[in-house]
Design an enzyme around this catalytic site. Structure first.
Site, PDB file in Angstrom:
ATOM      1  N   PHE A  91       0.904  -1.090  -0.041  1.00 36.55           N
ATOM      2  CA  PHE A  91       0.090  -0.051  -0.073  1.00 36.55           C
ATOM      3  C   PHE A  91       0.909   1.236  -0.045  1.00 36.55           C
ATOM      4  CE2 PHE A  91      -2.715   3.157   1.884  1.00 36.55           C
ATOM      5  CZ  PHE A  91      -3.972   2.864   1.060  1.00 36.55           C
ATOM      6  N   ASP A  99       1.516  -5.618   7.820  1.00 34.41           N
ATOM      7  CA  ASP A  99       0.531  -4.753   7.788  1.00 34.41           C
ATOM      8  C   ASP A  99      -0.654  -5.650   7.767  1.00 34.41           C
ATOM      9  OD1 ASP A  99      -1.645  -3.168   6.937  1.00 34.41           O
ATOM     10  OD2 ASP A  99      -0.433  -1.842   5.815  1.00 34.41           O
ATOM     11  N   ARG A 109     -12.766  -3.511  -7.301  1.00 34.46           N
ATOM     12  CA  ARG A 109     -12.342  -4.504  -6.099  1.00 34.46           C
ATOM     13  C   ARG A 109     -13.725  -4.709  -5.758  1.00 34.46           C
ATOM     14  NH1 ARG A 109      -8.243  -2.389  -1.506  1.00 34.46           N
ATOM     15  NH2 ARG A 109      -9.870  -1.045  -1.427  1.00 34.46           N
TER      16      ARG A 109
HETATM   17  C1  LIG Z   1      -2.507  -2.158   3.412  1.00 33.19           C
HETATM   18  C2  LIG Z   1      -3.086  -0.673   3.979  1.00 33.19           C
HETATM   19  N1  LIG Z   1      -2.312  -0.035   4.875  1.00 33.19           N
HETATM   20  C3  LIG Z   1      -2.426   1.135   5.415  1.00 33.19           C
HETATM   21  C4  LIG Z   1      -3.560   1.889   4.955  1.00 33.19           C
HETATM   22  C5  LIG Z   1      -4.037   3.180   5.150  1.00 33.19           C
HETATM   23  O1  LIG Z   1      -3.412   3.861   6.286  1.00 33.19           O
HETATM   24  P1  LIG Z   1      -4.057   5.163   7.050  1.00 33.19           P
HETATM   25  O2  LIG Z   1      -5.191   4.198   7.982  1.00 33.19           O
HETATM   26  O3  LIG Z   1      -3.288   5.499   7.994  1.00 33.19           O
HETATM   27  O4  LIG Z   1      -5.106   5.735   6.072  1.00 33.19           O
HETATM   28  C6  LIG Z   1      -4.705   1.219   4.220  1.00 33.19           C
HETATM   29  C7  LIG Z   1      -6.024   1.861   3.504  1.00 33.19           C
HETATM   30  O5  LIG Z   1      -6.663   1.371   2.801  1.00 33.19           O
HETATM   31  C8  LIG Z   1      -4.473  -0.090   3.628  1.00 33.19           C
HETATM   32  O6  LIG Z   1      -4.965  -0.849   2.771  1.00 33.19           O
END
Ligand SMILES: Cc1ncc(COP(=O)(O)O)c(C=O)c1O
Length: 408
Positions: A131, A208, A382
């Site tokens: 991401f 993540d 999606r």
């Molecule tokens: C894999 C992943 N990481 C991080 C985030 C987003 O981070 P934040 O909550 O800081 O906007 C997303 C948002 O869709 C995501 O899909």
């Protein structure tokens, strides 16, 4: 009678009737204008419990308890809720999970903590399919600390494999950063395999979990995971901007420090002393005042996850994505649509991505009709299927809606 794509009975109603979790979709707020919601992996629907609880929170807790609420419950909430999340879906024993900040900020704090814990190593492994926020944060930290990035480049319909990680690891790898479920393809990475491999090379791993928390069981403790972060507004239905969570393995907690040294994570927040010393335990990863209002809806969703059980949730998730793929194969592949997600359910999270050059305009038209998937560049739709709130009927409506627009 000839069965054409438009008249075939695709059995959604029978699947919904046979679904052991069929009672759950009605526990979510549903607007009559939304005919099919297929974006639970961007923003989960609110639970009905939250609709009630949030308004009574304002009048009774916030309105009635006022500042006393901090002493009575709110101060501990980021940790008690973290423990509940750990038990319900993460596979984390108590005392290792906190709630707070955005995912982006938690990623920054935990990646910095990990890099600082490996000062003699100079490389970070990450993939181009991760991401954007993960990539940007890692790029920023590498620039800040003079570290080198080693990029894995997975295919559009896949994700990071054990072999990819093996090829990227060196004796200089400090940290590997990977999404458990890839945000575009939905590829489900081998968490125990990759974690074990990184450890053999002396590196730490940060996962993540944005697209798996609440929908796929992980066993963070058992699999030896060092660090994890994720959001709570997707399958944990915490609402727009609800706080993130972070996990730090027990054995690292006292030896790691994080860079955003705020008062709420200091050794004695209410002493207001002259210098920062980290609190003992997972509290040291908290920085400032936690968002209580933002945590309440997630708490309601956790109640439903605990009740339904993560194994049953995963089973329905697989059934929903299998069904979506069946319909895509029947109705959309003949029109030139391609599937950019793994066909094997064991390698797939709870969403599928399909591609066609017309999808930017198809998606915009679907939204007008109350059929809501999302669009990912360059031309992917999606379908994010949230097992407790999504019905098979919604999946059928969604795929048939795309077919109708493409054949109009
Ligand atoms: C894999 C992943 N990481 C991080 C985030 C987003 O981070 P934040 O909550 O800081 O906007 C997303 C948002 O869709 C995501 O899909």
């Amino acid at each position: 009678m000839t069965i054409t794509p438009d008249t075939a009975d695709r059995n959604a109603a029978a699947r919904d009737a046979a679904d052991p979790l069929h009672a759950y979709p009605s526990k979510f707020v549903r607007s009559p204008e939304v005919r099919a919601y297929l974006d639970g992996n961007s923003l989960g629907r609110p639970t009905r419990a939250s609709a009630e609880q949030l308004s009574s929170f304002v009048s009774e807790q916030w309105g009635g308890r006022l500042i006393r609420g901090w002493d009575e419950a709110w101060y501990e909430l980021p940790l008690t809720l973290g423990d509940r999340l750990g038990a319900a879906t993460l596979g984390a024993a108590a005392g290792q999970t906190f709630i707070g900040d955005s995912t982006t900020v938690v990623l920054y704090k935990l990646i910095r903590a990990a890099i600082d814990a490996r000062p003699d190593r100079s490389e970070i492994v990450i993939d181009t399919g991760n991401f954007p926020t993960d990539r940007y944060i890692v790029e920023g930290i590498a620039a800040e600390l003079g570290k080198t990035l080693r990029w894995i480049d997975p295919s559009i319909d896949g994700g990071v494999t054990v072999d990819d990680v093996r090829a990227a690891l060196t004796e200089n790898t400090a940290l590997v950063v990977i999404s458990h479920v890839a945000y575009r393809s939905g590829y489900l990475a081998d968490m125990p395999g990759i974690t074990a491999l990184a450890h053999e090379a002396g590196a730490l791993v940060l996962w993540d979990l944005c697209h798996s928390a609440g929908v796929i069981e992980t066993k963070l403790d058992e699999w030896g995971v060092d660090l994890a972060a994720g959001c709570t507004y997707k399958y944990l239905n915490g609402g727009p901007g609800s706080p993130a969570f972070g996990y730090v393995r027990a054995e690292h907690i006292e030896s790691m420090t994080q860079p955003i040294q705020g008062w709420m994570g200091s050794s004695s927040p209410f002493e207001m002393g002259p210098g920062y010393a980290p609190h003992h335990g997972i509290r040291r990863f908290i920085s400032g005042t936690p968002s209580i209002v933002g945590s309440l809806a997630m708490q309601d969703m956790l109640g439903l996850i605990e009740q339904a059980g993560i194994a049953a949730i995963r089973a329905k998730s697989v059934a929903l994505t299998e069904y979506a793929l069946e319909l895509v194969d029947e109705l959309l592949v003949p029109l030139g649509v391609t599937v950019s997600s793994p066909r094997n359910a064991d390698e797939r999270g709870s969403h599928i991505t399909i591609d066609h050059e017309s999808f930017a305009s198809v998606n915009a038209e679907l939204w007008k009709q109350g059929i809501i998937p999302d669009f990912r560049r360059p031309h992917g739709i999606r379908l994010g299927l949230s097992p407790l709130s999504t019905s098979f009927a919604e999946v059928q409506l969604g795929v048939e809606g795309i077919h109708a627009l493409m054949t109009k």
